[in-house]
Motif scaffolding. Structure first.
Motif, PDB file in Angstrom:
ATOM      1  N   PHE A 182      57.335 -77.206 -26.165  1.00  0.00           N
ATOM      2  CA  PHE A 182      57.170 -76.055 -25.277  1.00  0.00           C
ATOM      3  C   PHE A 182      55.736 -75.537 -25.307  1.00  0.00           C
ATOM      4  O   PHE A 182      55.148 -75.246 -24.255  1.00  0.00           O
ATOM      5  N   THR A 183      55.149 -75.420 -26.497  1.00  0.00           N
ATOM      6  CA  THR A 183      53.778 -74.907 -26.594  1.00  0.00           C
ATOM      7  C   THR A 183      52.762 -75.912 -26.071  1.00  0.00           C
ATOM      8  O   THR A 183      51.669 -75.531 -25.664  1.00  0.00           O
ATOM      9  N   GLN A 184      53.101 -77.196 -26.059  1.00  0.00           N
ATOM     10  CA  GLN A 184      52.181 -78.214 -25.559  1.00  0.00           C
ATOM     11  C   GLN A 184      52.234 -78.360 -24.043  1.00  0.00           C
ATOM     12  O   GLN A 184      51.230 -78.703 -23.422  1.00  0.00           O
ATOM     13  N   ALA A 185      53.413 -78.092 -23.450  1.00  0.00           N
ATOM     14  CA  ALA A 185      53.603 -78.490 -22.054  1.00  0.00           C
ATOM     15  C   ALA A 185      53.999 -77.374 -21.106  1.00  0.00           C
ATOM     16  O   ALA A 185      53.794 -77.490 -19.901  1.00  0.00           O
ATOM     17  N   GLY A 186      54.613 -76.290 -21.594  1.00  0.00           N
ATOM     18  CA  GLY A 186      55.018 -75.207 -20.712  1.00  0.00           C
ATOM     19  C   GLY A 186      56.462 -75.335 -20.250  1.00  0.00           C
ATOM     20  O   GLY A 186      57.115 -76.370 -20.434  1.00  0.00           O
ATOM     21  N   PRO A 187      56.991 -74.285 -19.628  1.00  0.00           N
ATOM     22  CA  PRO A 187      58.431 -74.215 -19.311  1.00  0.00           C
ATOM     23  C   PRO A 187      58.916 -75.223 -18.282  1.00  0.00           C
ATOM     24  O   PRO A 187      59.993 -75.802 -18.439  1.00  0.00           O
ATOM     25  N   LEU A 188      58.167 -75.448 -17.205  1.00  0.00           N
ATOM     26  CA  LEU A 188      58.621 -76.396 -16.191  1.00  0.00           C
ATOM     27  C   LEU A 188      58.614 -77.817 -16.736  1.00  0.00           C
ATOM     28  O   LEU A 188      59.518 -78.609 -16.442  1.00  0.00           O
ATOM     29  N   SER A 189      57.623 -78.123 -17.549  1.00  0.00           N
ATOM     30  CA  SER A 189      57.527 -79.473 -18.118  1.00  0.00           C
ATOM     31  C   SER A 189      58.694 -79.778 -19.044  1.00  0.00           C
ATOM     32  O   SER A 189      59.249 -80.882 -19.006  1.00  0.00           O
ATOM     33  N   ILE A 190      59.096 -78.806 -19.899  1.00  0.00           N
ATOM     34  CA  ILE A 190      60.227 -79.114 -20.790  1.00  0.00           C
ATOM     35  C   ILE A 190      61.532 -79.180 -20.001  1.00  0.00           C
ATOM     36  O   ILE A 190      62.414 -79.972 -20.327  1.00  0.00           O
TER      37      ILE A 190
ATOM     38  N   PRO B 106      51.678 -67.218 -18.435  1.00  0.00           N
ATOM     39  CA  PRO B 106      50.480 -68.065 -18.300  1.00  0.00           C
ATOM     40  C   PRO B 106      50.629 -69.267 -17.380  1.00  0.00           C
ATOM     41  O   PRO B 106      49.642 -69.946 -17.100  1.00  0.00           O
ATOM     42  N   GLY B 107      51.852 -69.600 -16.911  1.00  0.00           N
ATOM     43  CA  GLY B 107      51.996 -70.713 -15.979  1.00  0.00           C
ATOM     44  C   GLY B 107      53.210 -71.565 -16.298  1.00  0.00           C
ATOM     45  O   GLY B 107      53.799 -71.493 -17.374  1.00  0.00           O
ATOM     46  N   ALA B 108      53.566 -72.393 -15.311  1.00  0.00           N
ATOM     47  CA  ALA B 108      54.761 -73.227 -15.451  1.00  0.00           C
ATOM     48  C   ALA B 108      54.475 -74.515 -16.205  1.00  0.00           C
ATOM     49  O   ALA B 108      55.353 -75.054 -16.878  1.00  0.00           O
ATOM     50  N   MET B 109      53.252 -75.027 -16.089  1.00  0.00           N
ATOM     51  CA  MET B 109      52.893 -76.275 -16.765  1.00  0.00           C
ATOM     52  C   MET B 109      51.564 -76.083 -17.485  1.00  0.00           C
ATOM     53  O   MET B 109      50.626 -75.495 -16.931  1.00  0.00           O
ATOM     54  N   LYS B 110      51.496 -76.570 -18.708  1.00  0.00           N
ATOM     55  CA  LYS B 110      50.280 -76.447 -19.501  1.00  0.00           C
ATOM     56  C   LYS B 110      49.617 -77.816 -19.622  1.00  0.00           C
ATOM     57  O   LYS B 110      50.292 -78.819 -19.856  1.00  0.00           O
ATOM     58  N   ALA B 111      48.303 -77.836 -19.474  1.00  0.00           N
ATOM     59  CA  ALA B 111      47.564 -79.086 -19.628  1.00  0.00           C
ATOM     60  C   ALA B 111      47.499 -79.463 -21.103  1.00  0.00           C
ATOM     61  O   ALA B 111      47.320 -78.619 -21.978  1.00  0.00           O
ATOM     62  N   TYR B 112      47.666 -80.750 -21.391  1.00  0.00           N
ATOM     63  CA  TYR B 112      47.656 -81.254 -22.768  1.00  0.00           C
ATOM     64  C   TYR B 112      46.797 -82.512 -22.814  1.00  0.00           C
ATOM     65  O   TYR B 112      46.981 -83.430 -22.008  1.00  0.00           O
TER      66      TYR B 112
ATOM     67  N   ILE C  44      64.779 -71.090 -22.726  1.00  0.00           N
ATOM     68  CA  ILE C  44      63.566 -70.866 -23.513  1.00  0.00           C
ATOM     69  C   ILE C  44      62.393 -70.536 -22.601  1.00  0.00           C
ATOM     70  O   ILE C  44      61.590 -69.640 -22.886  1.00  0.00           O
ATOM     71  N   GLY C  45      62.301 -71.248 -21.475  1.00  0.00           N
ATOM     72  CA  GLY C  45      61.170 -71.067 -20.570  1.00  0.00           C
ATOM     73  C   GLY C  45      61.106 -69.716 -19.902  1.00  0.00           C
ATOM     74  O   GLY C  45      60.026 -69.282 -19.483  1.00  0.00           O
ATOM     75  N   VAL C  46      62.263 -69.035 -19.762  1.00  0.00           N
ATOM     76  CA  VAL C  46      62.233 -67.714 -19.126  1.00  0.00           C
ATOM     77  C   VAL C  46      62.126 -66.586 -20.141  1.00  0.00           C
ATOM     78  O   VAL C  46      61.818 -65.451 -19.774  1.00  0.00           O
ATOM     79  N   LEU C  47      62.365 -66.882 -21.432  1.00  0.00           N
ATOM     80  CA  LEU C  47      62.375 -65.822 -22.434  1.00  0.00           C
ATOM     81  C   LEU C  47      61.020 -65.555 -23.068  1.00  0.00           C
ATOM     82  O   LEU C  47      60.712 -64.415 -23.433  1.00  0.00           O
ATOM     83  N   ILE C  48      60.207 -66.602 -23.235  1.00  0.00           N
ATOM     84  CA  ILE C  48      58.913 -66.424 -23.897  1.00  0.00           C
ATOM     85  C   ILE C  48      57.848 -67.255 -23.190  1.00  0.00           C
ATOM     86  O   ILE C  48      58.155 -68.269 -22.565  1.00  0.00           O
ATOM     87  N   PRO C  49      56.581 -66.844 -23.289  1.00  0.00           N
ATOM     88  CA  PRO C  49      55.494 -67.651 -22.726  1.00  0.00           C
ATOM     89  C   PRO C  49      55.115 -68.765 -23.690  1.00  0.00           C
ATOM     90  O   PRO C  49      55.323 -68.653 -24.900  1.00  0.00           O
ATOM     91  N   TYR C  50      54.529 -69.827 -23.165  1.00  0.00           N
ATOM     92  CA  TYR C  50      54.184 -70.951 -24.042  1.00  0.00           C
ATOM     93  C   TYR C  50      53.006 -70.632 -24.966  1.00  0.00           C
ATOM     94  O   TYR C  50      52.762 -71.347 -25.934  1.00  0.00           O
ATOM     95  N   ASN C  51      52.280 -69.534 -24.684  1.00  0.00           N
ATOM     96  CA  ASN C  51      51.164 -69.145 -25.561  1.00  0.00           C
ATOM     97  C   ASN C  51      51.548 -67.987 -26.481  1.00  0.00           C
ATOM     98  O   ASN C  51      50.682 -67.249 -26.938  1.00  0.00           O
ATOM     99  N   GLU C  52      52.832 -67.824 -26.763  1.00  0.00           N
ATOM    100  CA  GLU C  52      53.304 -66.751 -27.634  1.00  0.00           C
ATOM    101  C   GLU C  52      52.651 -66.898 -29.020  1.00  0.00           C
ATOM    102  O   GLU C  52      52.819 -67.910 -29.693  1.00  0.00           O
TER     103      GLU C  52
END
Length: 544
Positions: A82-90, A237-243, A308-316
Motif C-alpha cells: 500500500f505504501t509503495q503503490a497507493g490505493p488504486l494499485s492495490i 495524496p493520490g490513487a497511484m503512487k510512483a515506485y 484500506i484505500g479509503v481509510l488511510i492515505p498511502y503516506n500515513e
C-alpha cells in the motif's frame, strides 16, 4: 485404459477372488482400504502399509477454503504494498491476481474432483505431464510450506511484542511456544487439525467481515469524529503512487509490485486440493469448496484492499515509520493504523490478537500441507517442523526483517506451484480428449477450458520473470537472490529427476487418468446424504 487388478497371495490368505473388484473391496473392507488397494495395486500392501483417513468433514473443508491460509499477508504484508503503490494499485493488483488465482483454482478443482488423492498436485503433474515435474513440484511445495511456516511464526513473534511486558521476553520463547502448539495440533488425528482450522478460520472470517463493515461505517462518517472520508485519499495524496520511477512508468511499477505482494498473500489457496485426500465425500465437498474461493477473493482481498484505500492515505507517517523501523505488533498493519485514526481505542488490541491468531493458524495449515507432501507419518511432521527452527534468526536479525526475507523466498515457490497446476490441467484436458472422456459427464467441469488454464499460466509466468524488477536499479545482490533463487531450485529438482530416472513426457493417450478412480467411484455411494430438517440446518449446510 486397462486397470490393474489387485493381486493377493491366495495361498496365505483367506481372501476370495472378488477383491480384484474395487467396488467389492470398498464394500467389504471399507473406503480407506479400498482406496489404498486401488493406489497400491495390491490388497496385501494396502493392509500392510495403510492409507490416509478421510477425517475432514464438510465444514472443515469449507472453512479451510474460505480462511484456512489467510495469514499475515492480508493483515501485515499488504501495508508495504500500500505504501509503495497507493490505493488504486492495490485494488487492481489484488483483483487481477485474484482473477488468475481463481482461474487456476477452477483447473485444480476439476483435477481434484476427478481424483481426490493425497499429495494431489505432484501426482497430477507426474501422471499427466512428466514424472520429473511431479518430483520438482512436490519438493517445491514442501519447501514452500516449510518456509511459509517460518514466515508465519516470525510474524506471530513480531505481533506478540505489541503488548506491554511481551517486549521484555526474548523472542525465542514465543517462537518455541508457537512451534510446540502447531506441532501438537498436527501430530494427532487429522480431525484435530480440522477442528483447529475450523475455529481459526471462523475467527478470521468474522474479523475481516467486521473490519469491512467498520471501514464502510467510518468512510460514511459514522465514527467518533463524524468525518465523512469518501474517496478523499484517492485525490490527496493520490490513487497511484510512483515506485522506482516517475510519471506513468513509476505508477505502473508500483502497480506491478502489488502483483508480487498479492502472490504471497494468496499463497496456500491450493490447500483445498491437498485436503481432498483426507476429506469426507470429496466429490461433493471439493467442488463446493473451490467455488467458495471466489467469495474469499472478492470479500477478503478485493473489498479488504478497497477498505484500506479509503481509510488511510498511502503516506500515513505512522504506517511508514512502523514499516521502516520494524515496529512490534500490528503497528505495520494498515488496519491498526486505520483504527487509531478513527479514534476507537479498544480495537487495536483486538486486531493484534486476530493477527496473532491468523499467523498461528496459517503456520498450522502450512505444517499440515508440508507434511502431506512428504507423506503422513509422524516423521514427516517432525522433519517439516524442524525447518521452523530457522525462525530463531529473528533473535539476532529482528522478526520484521526475517519476515520480509521469508516473504520474498516463498512468493516464487507459490507461483511455480500454480504454474504447475495450470500445466497439469492442460495435459489432463488433452488426456480426457485423447481417451474419449466427455467433460460434460464430469462431476465438476471448470469453465472456458483449456483457455482458463493458459491464462493463469501466462499470468503467473509473467510475475515470476519480472518479480525482482526492483533489484536492478541499483543492483541489489541480496534482493536478487531472494527474488530469483526459487527458479534454479525448481529446475534443478526437475533436471535431477529427469536424468536420474530418465522420465519421459507423458503422451495424452497414455496418461494415467484412471488408477484409483474406481475405488473412489465406489466410495461415493457410501457417503450418507445430508438432509436438512429445518431452515437453520439448510442455512448451515449452505455455509458449511
Amino acid at each position: 485404459m486397462e486397470k490393474e487388478e489387485y493381486s493377493i497371495d491366495k495361498s496365505s490368505s483367506n481372501e476370495i477372488s472378488h477383491y480384484d473388484d474395487p467396488t467389492k473391496v470398498v464394500e467389504e473392507k471399507g473406503i480407506t482400504l479400498g482406496e489404498a488397494a486401488a493406489m497400491y495395486g495390491d490388497l496385501g500392501a494396502a493392509e500392510e502399509y495403510g492409507y490416509v483417513t478421510r477425517g475432514l468433514k464438510s465444514r472443515h473443508i469449507q472453512f479451510i477454503a474460505l480462511g484456512g491460509t489467510i495469514g499475515t499477508g492480508l493483515f501485515l504484508g499488504i501495508g508495504r504494498a500500500f505504501t509503495q503503490a497507493g490505493p488504486l494499485s492495490i485494488l487492481m493488483g489484488y483483483t487481477f491476481t485474484g482473477v488468475a488465482v481463481y482461474a487456476m483454482m477452477m483447473s485444480l478443482g476439476e483435477l481434484a474432483t476427478w481424483l481426490p488423492l493425497p499429495g494431489a498436485i505432484p501426482q497430477f503433474c507426474a501422471r499427466y505431464v512428466d514424472g520429473a515435474m511431479g518430483f520438482a513440484v512436490g519438493w517445491n511445495n514442501w519447501y514452500n510450506s516449510a518456509i511459509t511456516l517460518c514466515a508465519e511464526i516470525s510474524a506471530a513473534a513480531l505481533v506478540i511484542q505489541y503488548w506491554n511486558g511481551a517486549q521484555d521476553i526474548n523472542v525465542a520463547a514465543w517462537i518455541s511456544l508457537i512451534i510446540v502448539l502447531v506441532v501438537c495440533l498436527n501430530i494427532f488425528a487429522v480431525s484435530i487439525y480440522g477442528e483447529a482450522e475450523f475455529v481459526f478460520a471462523s475467527i478470521k472470517i468474522l474479523t475481516i467481515v467486521g473490519l469491512i463493515i467498520f471501514a464502510f461505517i467510518i468512510d460514511l462518517g459514522g465514527g467518533p469524529t463524524r468525518d465523512r472520508l469518501g474517496f478523499r485519499y484517492w485525490n490527496d495524496p493520490g490513487a497511484m503512487k510512483a515506485y522506482k520511477g516517475t510519471g506513468a512508468t513509476g505508477r505502473f511499477l508500483g502497480f506491478f509490485s502489488v502483483l508480487v505482494n498479492a502472490a504471497f498473500s494468496y499463497g496456500g489457496v491450493e490447500m483445498v486440493a491437498v485436503a481432498a485426500g483426507e476429506a469426507e465425500n470429496p466429490r461433493h465437498n471439493i467442488p463446493k469448496a473451490v467455488r467458495r474461493v471466489f467469495w474469499r477473493i472478492l470479500f477478503f482481498y478485493v473489498l479488504g484492499s478497497l477498505a484500506i484505500g479509503v481509510l488511510i492515505p498511502y503516506n500515513e507517517p505512522r504506517l511508514l515509520g512502523a514499516i521502516e523501523d520494524g515496529a512490534p505488533g500490528g503497528a505495520a498493519s494498515p488496519w491498526v493504523i486505520a483504527v487509531y485514526r478513527a479514534g476507537v481505542p479498544v480495537l487495536p488490541s483486538i486486531i493484534n490478537a486476530v493477527i496473532l491468531t491468523s499467523a498461528t493458524s496459517s503456520a498450522n495449515a502450512f505444517l499440515y500441507t508440508g507434511s502431506r507432501y512428504m507423506g503422513v507419518p509422524y516423521s514427516c511432521i517432525i522433519v517439516t517442523a524442524s525447518i521452523s527452527l530457522l525462525t530463531y534468526m529473528s533473535c539476532s536479525s529482528g522478526a520484521a526483517e526475517v519476515f520480509q526475507w521469508f516473504q520474498n523466498l516463498v512468493t516464487i515457490a507459490n507461483l511455480f506451484t500454480w504454474m504447475s497446476v495450470s500445466i497439469a490441467y492442460i495435459r489432463f484436458h488433452a488426456a480426457l480428449k485423447a481417451q474419449g472422456v466427455d467433460r460434460n459427464t464430469l462431476v465438476f467441469k471448470s469453465p472456458f477450458q483449456p483457455y482458463t488454464a493458459y491464462f493463469s499460466l501466462c499470468f503467473f509466468a509473467m510475475i515470476t520473470l519480472f518479480n525482482g524488477f526492483y533489484v536492478f536499479g541499483p543492483f541489489d545482490v541480496n534482493g536478487f537472490v531472494t527474488a530469483y533463487v526459487g527458479i534454479p531450485i525448481y529446475f534443478a529438482l526437475y533436471t535431477f529427476w529427469k536424468v536420474f530416472k530418465r522420465t519421459k513426457f507423458v503422451k495424452a493417450h497414455e496418461a494415467d487418468i484412471y488408477t484409483g478412480k474406481a475405488a473412489l467411484d465406489a466410495a461415493d455411494a457410501h457417503w450418507p446424504p445430508r438432509i436438512a430438517r429445518n431452515w437453520v440446518e439448510r442455512v448451515w449446510f449452505w455455509i458449511a
